[in-house]
Design a protein around this motif. Structure first.
Motif, PDB file in Angstrom:
ATOM      1  N   ALA A  54      -6.209  -5.254  -1.057  1.00 39.67           N
ATOM      2  CA  ALA A  54      -4.881  -4.725  -0.081  1.00 39.67           C
ATOM      3  C   ALA A  54      -4.208  -5.963   0.331  1.00 39.67           C
ATOM      4  CB  ALA A  54      -5.736  -4.030   1.116  1.00 39.67           C
TER       5      ALA A  54
ATOM      6  N   VAL B 140       0.247  -6.462   0.377  1.00 40.83           N
ATOM      7  CA  VAL B 140       0.704  -6.191   1.586  1.00 40.83           C
ATOM      8  C   VAL B 140       2.261  -6.003   1.586  1.00 40.83           C
ATOM      9  CG1 VAL B 140       1.510  -7.512   3.948  1.00 40.83           C
ATOM     10  CG2 VAL B 140      -0.759  -7.640   3.041  1.00 40.83           C
TER      11      VAL B 140
ATOM     12  N   ASN C  59      -2.873  -1.982   6.149  1.00 37.39           N
ATOM     13  CA  ASN C  59      -1.434  -2.516   5.619  1.00 37.39           C
ATOM     14  C   ASN C  59      -0.324  -2.030   6.502  1.00 37.39           C
ATOM     15  OD1 ASN C  59      -2.459  -4.688   4.258  1.00 37.39           O
ATOM     16  ND2 ASN C  59      -1.950  -4.017   2.247  1.00 37.39           N
TER      17      ASN C  59
END
Length: 278
Positions: free
Chosen positions: A35, A39, A66
């Protein structure tokens, strides 16, 4: 010769069992590591969705937060929900480090713990697409969004790099029979069918995110360590079978690489889908 008209119906998958295995898969490795690299996708989606400061926004299958954090940066009251507690805790630490108020709660994309029409906008970045019951997940996105509100999704496409990654892994470790492919959410027709009359408009934009690594081998090492589906696939194989999967993934990365020099850049297509709730 048996007529297909008289053939017994195919057994329906146990979606509850599938979901339990999925939860274990996403809890393995550490998706927060992946993740952190993507972003930009969440930031872009929240901007495309034109989230208004002051809106109450829910991010479904938020992982380490996010899109919930991105919404909070825009002045929204942000809530995220996911069924992996460890990822939520990492999201809380990230939000606290940035001084952002983000509420992160445990919950299931197919049974969201909120009343009808609770949010002005609902987002999901490569999240609800992995729910085994597509229709139920779509119904929940619409249910918790107010009439006239926004539903915004980022979904990997079937023909893109991540779509082919899942096909490659599936050739070695077959996915659960009867469960629709997650990448279908990256197809406009599928999402239109899922939302049906629950929306009054829908816009789909294809975008590209570029994964960057020093080599194809580094890409495989990274995804094998941090990305739950890849980690679990390798763990289910032994010896030569593991080596074969690794070779195929290295070849896939090299085929998509657009640099061909001392590092790799892998374009991965996804769709941004923005719908307005009827």
């Amino acid at each position: 010769m048996t007529s297909t008209l008289n053939a017994p119906p195919l057994p329906q998958p146990d979606l509850h069992a599938v979901k339990q295995r999925q939860q274990q898969t996403w809890a393995s490795g550490d998706f927060a590591g992946v993740a952190a690299r993507i972003v930009l996708v969440a930031e872009q989606l929240c901007d495309t969705a034109d989230l208004h400061a002051g809106w109450r926004v829910l991010d479904v299958a938020t992982g380490s937060g996010n899109a919930a954090i991105a919404a909070a940066r825009l002045g929204c009251t942000a809530v995220g929900v996911d069924y992996v507690p460890a990822l939520l805790e990492q999201g809380r630490l990230r939000a606290a480090a940035e001084g952002l108020a983000v509420e992160l709660l445990e919950g299931d994309a197919e049974s969201l713990p909120f009343p009808d029409a609770s949010f002005d906008a609902v987002t999901s970045v490569f999240g609800c697409m992995f729910a085994p019951d597509h229709a139920q997940a779509a119904a929940e996105l619409l249910r918790v969004c107010r009439p006239g509100g926004t539903v915004a999704l980022a979904s990997w496409t079937p023909q893109g790099f991540i779509g082919e990654l899942f096909q490659t892994v599936g050739a070695h470790v077959p996915p659960p029979a009867g469960v629709p492919a997650p990448m279908l959410w990256g197809s406009e027709g599928h999402v239109r069918d899922l939302f049906g009359n629950g929306i009054r408009s829908l816009e789909v934009t294809e975008r590209t995110f570029t994964f960057r690594f020093r080599s194809a081998e580094e890409f495989v090492t990274f995804f094998r360590r941090w990305y739950g589906p890849t980690l679990k696939a390798f763990a289910s194989l032994e010896g030569d079978a593991q080596d074969a999967l690794e070779r195929d993934l290295v070849e896939l990365a090299r085929r998509f690489d657009r640099l061909g020099v001392d590092a790799i850049a892998i374009p991965a297509t996804y769709t941004e889908t923005v719908a307005v709730r009827r």
